[in-house]
Design a protein around this motif. Structure first.
Motif, PDB file in Angstrom:
ATOM      1  N   CYS A 197       0.846  -1.192   0.000  1.00  0.00           N
ATOM      2  CA  CYS A 197       0.000   0.000   0.000  1.00  0.00           C
ATOM      3  C   CYS A 197       0.884   1.246   0.000  1.00  0.00           C
ATOM      4  O   CYS A 197       1.759   1.397   0.850  1.00  0.00           O
ATOM      5  CB  CYS A 197      -0.925   0.005   1.211  1.00  0.00           C
ATOM      6  SG  CYS A 197      -1.826   1.560   1.367  1.00  0.00           S
ATOM      7  N   CYS A 214      -0.204   3.336   3.552  1.00  0.00           N
ATOM      8  CA  CYS A 214       0.083   2.866   4.920  1.00  0.00           C
ATOM      9  C   CYS A 214       1.199   1.824   4.953  1.00  0.00           C
ATOM     10  O   CYS A 214       1.629   1.417   6.027  1.00  0.00           O
ATOM     11  CB  CYS A 214      -1.179   2.329   5.595  1.00  0.00           C
ATOM     12  SG  CYS A 214      -1.710   0.704   5.002  1.00  0.00           S
ATOM     13  N   CYS A 216      -5.910  -1.010  -0.882  1.00  0.00           N
ATOM     14  CA  CYS A 216      -5.627  -1.488   0.464  1.00  0.00           C
ATOM     15  C   CYS A 216      -6.942  -1.669   1.224  1.00  0.00           C
ATOM     16  O   CYS A 216      -7.781  -0.770   1.231  1.00  0.00           O
ATOM     17  CB  CYS A 216      -4.734  -0.475   1.172  1.00  0.00           C
ATOM     18  SG  CYS A 216      -4.418  -0.861   2.893  1.00  0.00           S
ATOM     19  N   CYS A 263      -6.835   1.127   4.304  1.00  0.00           N
ATOM     20  CA  CYS A 263      -6.898   2.592   4.146  1.00  0.00           C
ATOM     21  C   CYS A 263      -7.336   3.008   2.746  1.00  0.00           C
ATOM     22  O   CYS A 263      -7.384   4.193   2.442  1.00  0.00           O
ATOM     23  CB  CYS A 263      -5.543   3.207   4.494  1.00  0.00           C
ATOM     24  SG  CYS A 263      -4.318   2.996   3.194  1.00  0.00           S
TER      25      CYS A 263
HETATM   26 ZN   LIG Z   1      -3.129   1.062   3.224  1.00  0.00          ZN
END
Ligand SMILES: [Zn+2]
Ligand SMILES: *Cc1c(COP(=O)(O)O)cnc(C)c1O
Length: 410
Positions: A9, A12, A24, A27
């Motif tokens: 990701c 994050c 992701c 997030c």
């Molecule tokens: Zn993420």
């Protein structure tokens, strides 16, 4: 043998396995392919690359496939044209055109991304490939999927250029024309991708698809004698190509194939669809979607998925952005044809026109090397120059008729 570690990701940093995923779960950030760069550094030497055939797979350690390429085996390694006439006209020391208007087999840079995505679709066991497209992606997917014998669904806006539509239909895909702009086509496709187990190359295979664009950057560096240019200008639709050019340069530096990258990256868009340029100008992190109104259909994405990241690359690299009106785009197409003998589509016109503005504004310095990314062929968009062309009247097949004409011309 693969050098892929997995997906990560971008926001994050969470790691995922190499699977047909693109956001992701935690997030909603986009996912990106990561590699084992220690092993790549050991195995991907200049010598090894140079011993391989002239196509995009000569950089295979940094392309996200597990086995051998299944499609697009002949794509890439397009000319880097030394544009001396253009350089002289602009007063710039060195200008090069990375000419994907002659990419194999469908004359746009999309053959690179599709080559990777279709190979990946096969590796993941899909039997159907699909895409939402502004035209060139449709052509490329229709062609490469035909060659590899896969079922193919192509979704495009219904008001596409005639030649782009023919350029898909010849390969007998299921072509679905949608009443609406690209952004609506894309939204529909996201819904379909959730429901059917199809490989949407620019949706659920997007992290892999995007990696194909890196081959354009690898080639530019190799063709410049293993260095990256001082300045590069790329057209932006979703913003993916620009971010991947940057990634390709960073990777080459990381594995020691080029010296420290000092390249400034510049974005080009049409004034009638310029959400990324607006964000760059305003120094803003927010991409405000627009309703496209431009002849540059192939880059007319009003809500660009990678727009934020593209604007960030221009900022982080010390670059900038510029846009061009439809008239400026066609002028630039004509200028490039007259100076360098290359017939590009409006995305290329936008790139050339934007580059000129950036040179004039002092954003691109005249003493460095400048690379312009030419991404599509003008023969696919004949209609945009039709009203500037006067068809010659036929003459009789005798020397008198010819000489009469000659008198008028001279
Ligand atoms: Zn993420
Ligand atoms: C798709 C395309 C681009 C750029 O697309 P991104 O979504 O920004 O990667 C540029 N030029 C042409 C001709 C294209 O077809």
């Amino acid at each position: 043998m693969t050098y892929v570690k997995g997906l990560r990701c971008v926001e994050c940093g969470r790691d995922y396995k190499s699977e047909p995923l693109y956001v992701c779960e935690f997030c909603f950030g986009p996912l990106e392919v990561t590699y084992d760069y220690v092993r790549v550094r050991k195995d991907m030497t200049r010598q090894k690359i140079e011993s391989r055939p002239h196509h995009m797979w000569r950089y295979r350690e940094l392309l996200p496939i597990d086995g051998e390429p299944a499609t697009g085996v002949d794509s890439g390694f397009t000319p880097l044209v030394n544009a001396r006439n253009l350089a002289r006209a602009w007063g710039v020391k060195e200008v090069y055109l990375k000419d994907d208007s002659v990419n194999h087999p469908t004359l746009s840079f999309k053959d690179r991304v599709v080559a990777v995505a279709v190979t990946k679709a096969r590796e993941f066991g899909f039997d159907t490939v699909a895409c939402a497209s502004t035209g060139n992606l449709a052509n490329s997917l229709a062609a490469l999927a035909a060659r590899s014998g896969m079922k193919r669904f192509i979704f495009t806006p219904s008001d596409l250029e005639y030649s782009k539509t023919i350029g898909s239909l010849i390969y007998q895909p299921n072509l679905v024309m949608v009443d609406g702009a690209y952004d609506e086509v894309n939204r529909l496709c996201s819904e379909i991708a959730d429901k059917y187990r199809w490989a949407f190359v620019n949706i659920n295979l997007r992290p892999f698809y995007g990696e194909g664009s890196k081959s354009m950057g690898f080639e530019i560096a190799e063709q410049l004698g293993w260095k990256t240019p001082d300045n590069i200008v790329a057209p932006n639709a979703s913003g993916s190509l620009l971010t991947k050019l940057w990634k390709s340069f960073q990777e080459l530096e990381m594995i020691g194939l080029v010296p420290t990258v000092k390249t400034k990256v510049f974005a080009a868009q049409a004034a009638g669809c310029n959400p990324i340029i607006t964000a760059i100008r305003e120094g803003s992190d927010i991409i405000r979607p627009v309703k496209p109104r431009t002849i540059a259909r192939s880059i007319a994405i009003g809500n660009p998925g990678d727009g934020y990241y593209a604007a960030k690359v221009t900022r982080d690299s010390g670059g900038y952005g510029a846009d061009a009106t439809d008239e400026e785009i066609v002028d630039a197409m004509q200028f490039l044809a007259e100076t360098e003998g290359i017939f590009v589509e409006p995305a290329g016109g936008a790139t050339v026109a934007a580059a000129k503005k950036l040179v004039d504004a002092g954003r691109i310095n005249r003493d460095g090397t400048l690379v312009l990314c030419i991404t599509g062929n003008g023969l696919k968009t004949n209609e945009v120059i039709a009203d500037r062309i006067t068809m010659p009247k036929p003459i009789k097949a005798n020397i008198e008729s010819f000489e009469e004409l000659l008198k008028k011309i001279q």
